[in-house]
Motif scaffolding. Structure first.
Motif, PDB file in Angstrom:
ATOM      1  N   CYS A 215       0.822  -1.203   0.000  1.00 51.98           N
ATOM      2  CA  CYS A 215       0.000   0.000   0.000  1.00 51.98           C
ATOM      3  C   CYS A 215       0.856   1.252   0.000  1.00 51.98           C
ATOM      4  O   CYS A 215       1.763   1.427   0.792  1.00 51.98           O
ATOM      5  CB  CYS A 215      -0.923   0.009   1.215  1.00 51.98           C
ATOM      6  N   ARG A 216       0.533   2.133  -0.928  1.00 48.47           N
ATOM      7  CA  ARG A 216       1.279   3.376  -1.048  1.00 48.47           C
ATOM      8  C   ARG A 216       0.327   4.541  -0.877  1.00 48.47           C
ATOM      9  O   ARG A 216      -0.877   4.404  -0.877  1.00 48.47           O
ATOM     10  CB  ARG A 216       1.884   3.511  -2.447  1.00 48.47           C
ATOM     11  N   LYS A 217       0.924   5.697  -0.795  1.00 47.05           N
ATOM     12  CA  LYS A 217       0.119   6.900  -0.801  1.00 47.05           C
ATOM     13  C   LYS A 217       0.925   7.985  -1.470  1.00 47.05           C
ATOM     14  O   LYS A 217       2.055   8.237  -1.093  1.00 47.05           O
ATOM     15  CB  LYS A 217      -0.229   7.308   0.633  1.00 47.05           C
ATOM     16  N   GLY A 219       2.502   7.891  -4.086  1.00 45.44           N
ATOM     17  CA  GLY A 219       3.734   7.360  -4.624  1.00 45.44           C
ATOM     18  C   GLY A 219       4.711   6.858  -3.590  1.00 45.44           C
ATOM     19  O   GLY A 219       5.711   6.250  -3.924  1.00 45.44           O
ATOM     20  N   ASP A 220       4.451   7.112  -2.347  1.00 47.63           N
ATOM     21  CA  ASP A 220       5.391   6.680  -1.321  1.00 47.63           C
ATOM     22  C   ASP A 220       4.890   5.436  -0.604  1.00 47.63           C
ATOM     23  O   ASP A 220       3.702   5.283  -0.375  1.00 47.63           O
ATOM     24  CB  ASP A 220       5.598   7.772  -0.279  1.00 47.63           C
ATOM     25  N   LEU A 221       5.808   4.588  -0.263  1.00 45.54           N
ATOM     26  CA  LEU A 221       5.441   3.423   0.530  1.00 45.54           C
ATOM     27  C   LEU A 221       5.024   3.906   1.907  1.00 45.54           C
ATOM     28  O   LEU A 221       5.708   4.719   2.530  1.00 45.54           O
ATOM     29  CB  LEU A 221       6.630   2.472   0.660  1.00 45.54           C
ATOM     30  N   ILE A 222       3.888   3.444   2.373  1.00 44.32           N
ATOM     31  CA  ILE A 222       3.435   3.912   3.674  1.00 44.32           C
ATOM     32  C   ILE A 222       3.212   2.752   4.620  1.00 44.32           C
ATOM     33  O   ILE A 222       2.460   2.828   5.563  1.00 44.32           O
ATOM     34  CB  ILE A 222       2.142   4.730   3.554  1.00 44.32           C
ATOM     35  N   GLY A 223       3.870   1.654   4.353  1.00 44.36           N
ATOM     36  CA  GLY A 223       3.806   0.536   5.275  1.00 44.36           C
ATOM     37  C   GLY A 223       2.396   0.068   5.564  1.00 44.36           C
ATOM     38  O   GLY A 223       1.647  -0.230   4.650  1.00 44.36           O
ATOM     39  N   SER A 224       2.057   0.012   6.808  1.00 39.68           N
ATOM     40  CA  SER A 224       0.769  -0.556   7.178  1.00 39.68           C
ATOM     41  C   SER A 224      -0.371   0.445   7.054  1.00 39.68           C
ATOM     42  O   SER A 224      -1.506   0.125   7.308  1.00 39.68           O
ATOM     43  CB  SER A 224       0.832  -1.076   8.605  1.00 39.68           C
ATOM     44  N   LEU A 225      -0.086   1.688   6.695  1.00 42.59           N
ATOM     45  CA  LEU A 225      -1.156   2.672   6.535  1.00 42.59           C
ATOM     46  C   LEU A 225      -1.801   2.518   5.168  1.00 42.59           C
ATOM     47  O   LEU A 225      -1.457   3.198   4.234  1.00 42.59           O
ATOM     48  CB  LEU A 225      -0.607   4.091   6.669  1.00 42.59           C
ATOM     49  N   CYS A 226      -2.729   1.585   5.086  1.00 37.45           N
ATOM     50  CA  CYS A 226      -3.286   1.338   3.766  1.00 37.45           C
ATOM     51  C   CYS A 226      -4.768   1.658   3.710  1.00 37.45           C
ATOM     52  O   CYS A 226      -5.430   1.350   2.766  1.00 37.45           O
ATOM     53  CB  CYS A 226      -3.088  -0.114   3.374  1.00 37.45           C
ATOM     54  N   CYS A 227      -5.272   2.290   4.743  1.00 33.60           N
ATOM     55  CA  CYS A 227      -6.712   2.508   4.773  1.00 33.60           C
ATOM     56  C   CYS A 227      -7.063   3.965   4.559  1.00 33.60           C
ATOM     57  O   CYS A 227      -6.517   4.605   3.711  1.00 33.60           O
ATOM     58  CB  CYS A 227      -7.277   1.964   6.073  1.00 33.60           C
ATOM     59  N   ASP A 228      -7.955   4.480   5.351  1.00 33.86           N
ATOM     60  CA  ASP A 228      -8.382   5.848   5.154  1.00 33.86           C
ATOM     61  C   ASP A 228      -7.352   6.834   5.666  1.00 33.86           C
ATOM     62  O   ASP A 228      -6.305   6.456   6.155  1.00 33.86           O
ATOM     63  CB  ASP A 228      -9.737   6.088   5.825  1.00 33.86           C
ATOM     64  N   GLU A 229      -7.663   8.078   5.552  1.00 40.02           N
ATOM     65  CA  GLU A 229      -6.746   9.128   5.976  1.00 40.02           C
ATOM     66  C   GLU A 229      -6.339   8.901   7.429  1.00 40.02           C
ATOM     67  O   GLU A 229      -7.189   8.679   8.286  1.00 40.02           O
ATOM     68  CB  GLU A 229      -7.415  10.507   5.856  1.00 40.02           C
ATOM     69  N   PRO A 230      -5.066   8.971   7.720  1.00 39.88           N
ATOM     70  CA  PRO A 230      -4.576   8.718   9.077  1.00 39.88           C
ATOM     71  C   PRO A 230      -4.832   9.906   9.999  1.00 39.88           C
ATOM     72  O   PRO A 230      -3.918  10.486  10.545  1.00 39.88           O
ATOM     73  CB  PRO A 230      -3.083   8.487   8.879  1.00 39.88           C
ATOM     74  N   THR A 231      -6.086  10.267  10.154  1.00 46.55           N
ATOM     75  CA  THR A 231      -6.369  11.452  10.963  1.00 46.55           C
ATOM     76  C   THR A 231      -7.419  11.202  12.026  1.00 46.55           C
ATOM     77  O   THR A 231      -7.394  11.822  13.071  1.00 46.55           O
ATOM     78  CB  THR A 231      -6.881  12.595  10.076  1.00 46.55           C
ATOM     79  N   SER A 232      -8.343  10.262  11.761  1.00 50.79           N
ATOM     80  CA  SER A 232      -9.523  10.178  12.618  1.00 50.79           C
ATOM     81  C   SER A 232      -9.397   9.198  13.778  1.00 50.79           C
ATOM     82  O   SER A 232     -10.340   9.018  14.523  1.00 50.79           O
ATOM     83  CB  SER A 232     -10.746   9.824  11.782  1.00 50.79           C
ATOM     84  N   LEU A 233      -8.262   8.567  13.914  1.00 47.17           N
ATOM     85  CA  LEU A 233      -8.124   7.659  15.050  1.00 47.17           C
ATOM     86  C   LEU A 233      -7.228   8.280  16.122  1.00 47.17           C
ATOM     87  O   LEU A 233      -6.171   8.822  15.815  1.00 47.17           O
ATOM     88  CB  LEU A 233      -7.512   6.330  14.588  1.00 47.17           C
ATOM     89  N   PRO A 234      -7.668   8.261  17.370  1.00 46.16           N
ATOM     90  CA  PRO A 234      -6.910   8.842  18.474  1.00 46.16           C
ATOM     91  C   PRO A 234      -5.438   8.449  18.437  1.00 46.16           C
ATOM     92  O   PRO A 234      -4.571   9.296  18.425  1.00 46.16           O
ATOM     93  CB  PRO A 234      -7.589   8.269  19.707  1.00 46.16           C
ATOM     94  N   ASP A 235      -5.172   7.165  18.406  1.00 42.30           N
ATOM     95  CA  ASP A 235      -3.776   6.746  18.333  1.00 42.30           C
ATOM     96  C   ASP A 235      -3.645   5.405  17.663  1.00 42.30           C
ATOM     97  O   ASP A 235      -3.990   4.419  18.206  1.00 42.30           O
ATOM     98  CB  ASP A 235      -3.147   6.677  19.730  1.00 42.30           C
TER      99      ASP A 235
END
Length: 235
Positions: A215-217, A219-235
């Motif tokens: 999973c990329r975002k 163009g960059d490899l983002i490892g395990s961040l393959c879902c929605d925008e990394p903003t809405s989860l506390p941690d």
DNA sequence: ACCCAGGGCGTTG
DNA sequence: CAACGCCATGGG
């Protein structure tokens, strides 16, 4: 890694983590077709409710759908959102099958895939995805079904642009995979299943995503961040 | 209260 | 042909 290998690798990962699904969720070919129309732009859960209602009222046949009062039909499928439109189109479809195909789907499914697709697309209320779903899961003929989940998943992997058209998405699979009924059925099923877990779950950080490092975002490899925008989860 | 689900159609530019 | 408005429920 070439595209074909990557597509097969992704398929294997999804299959291994989620297990074979043997889609489509329905008890008959009739239900597949009706469900394909009812599920347009609505959560499958809402479709289940509608199908249950139709069963309870003995409306699981083209004869029944053709003769029921349209407002009554609309009420039975109210949970599927655009119930008036869908009731009208469902009824029109049922009457077409009765008049033109002796009430038998098998007669409709007779032609080869290109011809069948044309005929389905001529029916009001059946667009590309619905037509292809009917071909793949009801007629049991190989064609790759793509959808919003396909766009999200494969744009994150870098194989599609985020605004890919239906044709562009379909070509990706058609041009790189061998035509195989079971593979096409199971692959699309896996994509939807993955989408329902990863996209519907409001979990931006999907640590257990089977696609992991693919999973990329932007163009960059983002490892395990393959879902929605990394903003809405506390941690 | 707000967001969005396994789209499709008719109308515009 | 792309962009847009329309259709109009239910669960998180």
């Amino acid at each position: 890694m070439d595209t074909r290998t990557l597509l097969l690798e992704i398929y294997q990962r999804l299959l291994n983590s989620y297990g074979a699904r043997h889609w489509w969720p329905a008890e008959s070919t009739f239900e597949v077709v009706i469900g394909a129309i009812l599920t347009q732009n609505v959560a499958w859960k809402n479709v289940e409710t509608a199908i249950e209602n139709l069963k309870r009222e003995n409306q699981i046949s083209f004869e029944a759908l053709a003769s029921i009062a349209q407002p009554e039909l609309a009420d039975l499928i109210r949970s599927t959102r655009y119930y008036n439109q869908k009731a009208a189109r469902l009824q029109e479809f049922a009457r077409l099958i009765l008049v033109e195909y002796e009430g038998k789907l098998e007669n409709l499914f007779q032609p080869d895939v290109p011809e069948l697709r044309k005929r389905l697309l001529d029916i009001r209320g059946i667009g590309k995805e619905t037509a292809d779903s009917i071909i793949l899961y009801a007629a049991q003929k190989p064609i790759f079904v793509v959808d919003a989940y396909t766009r999200r998943t494969f744009s994150r992997v870098g194989l599609l642009p985020t605004d890919a058209t239906y044709e562009a998405m379909q070509d990706l699979f058609a041009n790189h995979l061998d035509e195989d009924l079971y593979l096409f059925q199971e692959y699309h099923a896996q994509i939807v299943g993955h989408g329902n877990r990863v996209c519907l779950a409001r979990r931006p950080r999907c640590f257990e995503c089977p696609l992991g490092e693919y999973c990329r975002k932007e163009g960059d490899l983002i490892g395990s961040l393959c879902c929605d925008e990394p903003t809405s989860l506390p941690d």
